[in-house]
Motif scaffolding. Structure first.
Motif, PDB file in Angstrom:
ATOM      1  N   LEU A  79      42.156  41.038  27.853  1.00  0.00           N
ATOM      2  CA  LEU A  79      42.174  39.774  27.111  1.00  0.00           C
ATOM      3  C   LEU A  79      43.176  38.743  27.642  1.00  0.00           C
ATOM      4  O   LEU A  79      42.821  37.571  27.758  1.00  0.00           O
ATOM      5  N   PRO A  80      44.432  39.096  27.953  1.00  0.00           N
ATOM      6  CA  PRO A  80      45.358  38.063  28.442  1.00  0.00           C
ATOM      7  C   PRO A  80      44.879  37.393  29.723  1.00  0.00           C
ATOM      8  O   PRO A  80      44.921  36.164  29.843  1.00  0.00           O
ATOM      9  N   GLY A  81      44.399  38.174  30.664  1.00  0.00           N
ATOM     10  CA  GLY A  81      43.919  37.601  31.927  1.00  0.00           C
ATOM     11  C   GLY A  81      42.711  36.714  31.744  1.00  0.00           C
ATOM     12  O   GLY A  81      42.618  35.632  32.329  1.00  0.00           O
ATOM     13  N   TYR A  82      41.760  37.161  30.940  1.00  0.00           N
ATOM     14  CA  TYR A  82      40.554  36.364  30.712  1.00  0.00           C
ATOM     15  C   TYR A  82      40.879  35.074  29.962  1.00  0.00           C
ATOM     16  O   TYR A  82      40.300  34.029  30.232  1.00  0.00           O
ATOM     17  N   GLY A  83      41.798  35.144  29.012  1.00  0.00           N
ATOM     18  CA  GLY A  83      42.193  33.939  28.278  1.00  0.00           C
ATOM     19  C   GLY A  83      42.846  32.907  29.192  1.00  0.00           C
ATOM     20  O   GLY A  83      42.545  31.711  29.121  1.00  0.00           O
ATOM     21  N   LEU A  84      43.741  33.367  30.072  1.00  0.00           N
ATOM     22  CA  LEU A  84      44.387  32.442  31.009  1.00  0.00           C
ATOM     23  C   LEU A  84      43.396  31.902  32.037  1.00  0.00           C
ATOM     24  O   LEU A  84      43.464  30.741  32.427  1.00  0.00           O
ATOM     25  N   ARG A  85      42.475  32.732  32.476  1.00  0.00           N
ATOM     26  CA  ARG A  85      41.466  32.283  33.434  1.00  0.00           C
ATOM     27  C   ARG A  85      40.577  31.218  32.805  1.00  0.00           C
ATOM     28  O   ARG A  85      40.207  30.241  33.451  1.00  0.00           O
ATOM     29  N   ALA A  86      40.253  31.381  31.536  1.00  0.00           N
ATOM     30  CA  ALA A  86      39.434  30.384  30.834  1.00  0.00           C
ATOM     31  C   ALA A  86      40.187  29.077  30.676  1.00  0.00           C
ATOM     32  O   ALA A  86      39.583  28.009  30.639  1.00  0.00           O
ATOM     33  N   ALA A  87      41.529  29.171  30.616  1.00  0.00           N
ATOM     34  CA  ALA A  87      42.339  27.965  30.491  1.00  0.00           C
ATOM     35  C   ALA A  87      42.557  27.274  31.837  1.00  0.00           C
ATOM     36  O   ALA A  87      43.143  26.197  31.902  1.00  0.00           O
ATOM     37  N   GLY A  88      42.110  27.912  32.932  1.00  0.00           N
ATOM     38  CA  GLY A  88      42.208  27.280  34.241  1.00  0.00           C
ATOM     39  C   GLY A  88      43.344  27.793  35.104  1.00  0.00           C
ATOM     40  O   GLY A  88      43.560  27.298  36.198  1.00  0.00           O
ATOM     41  N   ASP A  89      44.088  28.776  34.667  1.00  0.00           N
ATOM     42  CA  ASP A  89      45.189  29.324  35.445  1.00  0.00           C
ATOM     43  C   ASP A  89      44.735  30.627  36.090  1.00  0.00           C
ATOM     44  O   ASP A  89      44.700  31.669  35.455  1.00  0.00           O
ATOM     45  N   VAL A  90      44.367  30.554  37.379  1.00  0.00           N
ATOM     46  CA  VAL A  90      43.787  31.714  38.041  1.00  0.00           C
ATOM     47  C   VAL A  90      44.859  32.640  38.599  1.00  0.00           C
ATOM     48  O   VAL A  90      44.805  33.848  38.409  1.00  0.00           O
ATOM     49  N   LYS A  91      45.863  32.106  39.282  1.00  0.00           N
ATOM     50  CA  LYS A  91      46.859  32.953  39.947  1.00  0.00           C
ATOM     51  C   LYS A  91      47.664  33.769  38.928  1.00  0.00           C
ATOM     52  O   LYS A  91      47.794  34.989  39.057  1.00  0.00           O
ATOM     53  N   PHE A  92      48.190  33.129  37.911  1.00  0.00           N
ATOM     54  CA  PHE A  92      48.992  33.841  36.918  1.00  0.00           C
ATOM     55  C   PHE A  92      48.137  34.813  36.116  1.00  0.00           C
ATOM     56  O   PHE A  92      48.600  35.889  35.750  1.00  0.00           O
ATOM     57  N   SER A  93      46.861  34.454  35.873  1.00  0.00           N
ATOM     58  CA  SER A  93      45.992  35.346  35.096  1.00  0.00           C
ATOM     59  C   SER A  93      45.704  36.642  35.854  1.00  0.00           C
ATOM     60  O   SER A  93      45.610  37.709  35.256  1.00  0.00           O
ATOM     61  N   MET A  94      45.587  36.574  37.164  1.00  0.00           N
ATOM     62  CA  MET A  94      45.349  37.787  37.940  1.00  0.00           C
ATOM     63  C   MET A  94      46.572  38.694  37.901  1.00  0.00           C
ATOM     64  O   MET A  94      46.451  39.907  37.770  1.00  0.00           O
ATOM     65  N   ILE A  95      47.756  38.106  37.997  1.00  0.00           N
ATOM     66  CA  ILE A  95      48.990  38.901  37.904  1.00  0.00           C
ATOM     67  C   ILE A  95      49.098  39.527  36.521  1.00  0.00           C
ATOM     68  O   ILE A  95      49.409  40.704  36.384  1.00  0.00           O
ATOM     69  N   THR A  96      48.821  38.749  35.486  1.00  0.00           N
ATOM     70  CA  THR A  96      48.922  39.238  34.110  1.00  0.00           C
ATOM     71  C   THR A  96      47.931  40.364  33.837  1.00  0.00           C
ATOM     72  O   THR A  96      48.295  41.392  33.271  1.00  0.00           O
ATOM     73  N   SER A  97      46.674  40.190  34.235  1.00  0.00           N
ATOM     74  CA  SER A  97      45.682  41.227  33.943  1.00  0.00           C
ATOM     75  C   SER A  97      45.959  42.490  34.754  1.00  0.00           C
ATOM     76  O   SER A  97      45.797  43.600  34.248  1.00  0.00           O
ATOM     77  N   THR A  98      46.426  42.348  35.984  1.00  0.00           N
ATOM     78  CA  THR A  98      46.768  43.516  36.786  1.00  0.00           C
ATOM     79  C   THR A  98      47.936  44.265  36.154  1.00  0.00           C
ATOM     80  O   THR A  98      47.898  45.492  36.025  1.00  0.00           O
ATOM     81  N   LEU A  99      48.961  43.550  35.739  1.00  0.00           N
ATOM     82  CA  LEU A  99      50.121  44.200  35.119  1.00  0.00           C
ATOM     83  C   LEU A  99      49.757  44.848  33.790  1.00  0.00           C
ATOM     84  O   LEU A  99      50.188  45.967  33.509  1.00  0.00           O
ATOM     85  N   SER A 100      48.968  44.169  32.968  1.00  0.00           N
ATOM     86  CA  SER A 100      48.634  44.740  31.658  1.00  0.00           C
ATOM     87  C   SER A 100      47.777  45.995  31.802  1.00  0.00           C
ATOM     88  O   SER A 100      48.006  46.980  31.105  1.00  0.00           O
ATOM     89  N   MET A 101      46.821  45.989  32.738  1.00  0.00           N
ATOM     90  CA  MET A 101      46.011  47.188  32.941  1.00  0.00           C
ATOM     91  C   MET A 101      46.867  48.322  33.501  1.00  0.00           C
ATOM     92  O   MET A 101      46.757  49.464  33.076  1.00  0.00           O
ATOM     93  N   TRP A 102      47.741  48.012  34.451  1.00  0.00           N
ATOM     94  CA  TRP A 102      48.584  49.039  35.064  1.00  0.00           C
ATOM     95  C   TRP A 102      49.551  49.623  34.041  1.00  0.00           C
ATOM     96  O   TRP A 102      49.720  50.838  33.963  1.00  0.00           O
ATOM     97  N   ILE A 103      50.163  48.769  33.250  1.00  0.00           N
ATOM     98  CA  ILE A 103      51.124  49.242  32.240  1.00  0.00           C
ATOM     99  C   ILE A 103      50.423  50.125  31.213  1.00  0.00           C
ATOM    100  O   ILE A 103      50.937  51.176  30.839  1.00  0.00           O
ATOM    101  N   CYS A 104      49.243  49.717  30.747  1.00  0.00           N
ATOM    102  CA  CYS A 104      48.510  50.542  29.773  1.00  0.00           C
ATOM    103  C   CYS A 104      48.187  51.914  30.344  1.00  0.00           C
ATOM    104  O   CYS A 104      48.347  52.923  29.670  1.00  0.00           O
ATOM    105  N   ARG A 105      47.763  51.960  31.599  1.00  0.00           N
ATOM    106  CA  ARG A 105      47.425  53.248  32.200  1.00  0.00           C
ATOM    107  C   ARG A 105      48.654  54.128  32.364  1.00  0.00           C
ATOM    108  O   ARG A 105      48.602  55.333  32.118  1.00  0.00           O
ATOM    109  N   VAL A 106      49.765  53.535  32.799  1.00  0.00           N
ATOM    110  CA  VAL A 106      50.981  54.327  32.998  1.00  0.00           C
ATOM    111  C   VAL A 106      51.521  54.819  31.665  1.00  0.00           C
ATOM    112  O   VAL A 106      51.912  55.981  31.531  1.00  0.00           O
ATOM    113  N   VAL A 107      51.523  53.984  30.649  1.00  0.00           N
ATOM    114  CA  VAL A 107      52.030  54.382  29.336  1.00  0.00           C
ATOM    115  C   VAL A 107      51.196  55.527  28.766  1.00  0.00           C
ATOM    116  O   VAL A 107      51.751  56.508  28.262  1.00  0.00           O
ATOM    117  N   VAL A 108      49.883  55.434  28.860  1.00  0.00           N
ATOM    118  CA  VAL A 108      49.033  56.500  28.334  1.00  0.00           C
ATOM    119  C   VAL A 108      49.213  57.785  29.137  1.00  0.00           C
ATOM    120  O   VAL A 108      49.268  58.871  28.572  1.00  0.00           O
TER     121      VAL A 108
END
Length: 92
Positions: free
Chosen positions: A51-80
């Motif tokens: 959701l964070p990456g897609y929301g930022l991408r919809a707002a027009g911010d592509v570079k930061f959204s890719m970093i955010t979605s990559t970090l959020s997916m990675w953090i969720c996987r590591v935490v679990v």
């Protein structure tokens, strides 16, 4: 909703799937148990991790959204993974 529907369909037929694979009873029990854990994880963490990456991408911010979605997916996987290893004393 689609994810919930597909997970429910697989859970309905998990016994038949393990019997078709001719798994031993202990292996089948472990496969069913792990399938339930993965499905619970999907419902709680997998969908919101996008959701964070897609929301930022919809707002027009592509570079930061890719970093955010990559970090959020990675953090969720590591935490679990850390949770499962420490809770159920699994080895990596």
């Amino acid at each position: 909703m689609v994810c919930i529907i597909f997970c429910a369909i697989i859970m309905l037929f998990i016994q038949q799937i393990t019997s078709l694979a001719k798994m031993e009873s202990e292996s089948a029990k472990l496969a069913i148990w792990l399938t339930r854990i993965v499905f619970a994880y999907k419902m709680i963490f997998w969908t919101p991790s996008f959701l964070p990456g897609y929301g930022l991408r919809a707002a027009g911010d592509v570079k930061f959204s890719m970093i955010t979605s990559t970090l959020s997916m990675w953090i969720c996987r590591v935490v679990v993974t850390i949770f499962l290893v420490h809770t159920f004393h699994m080895s990596l």
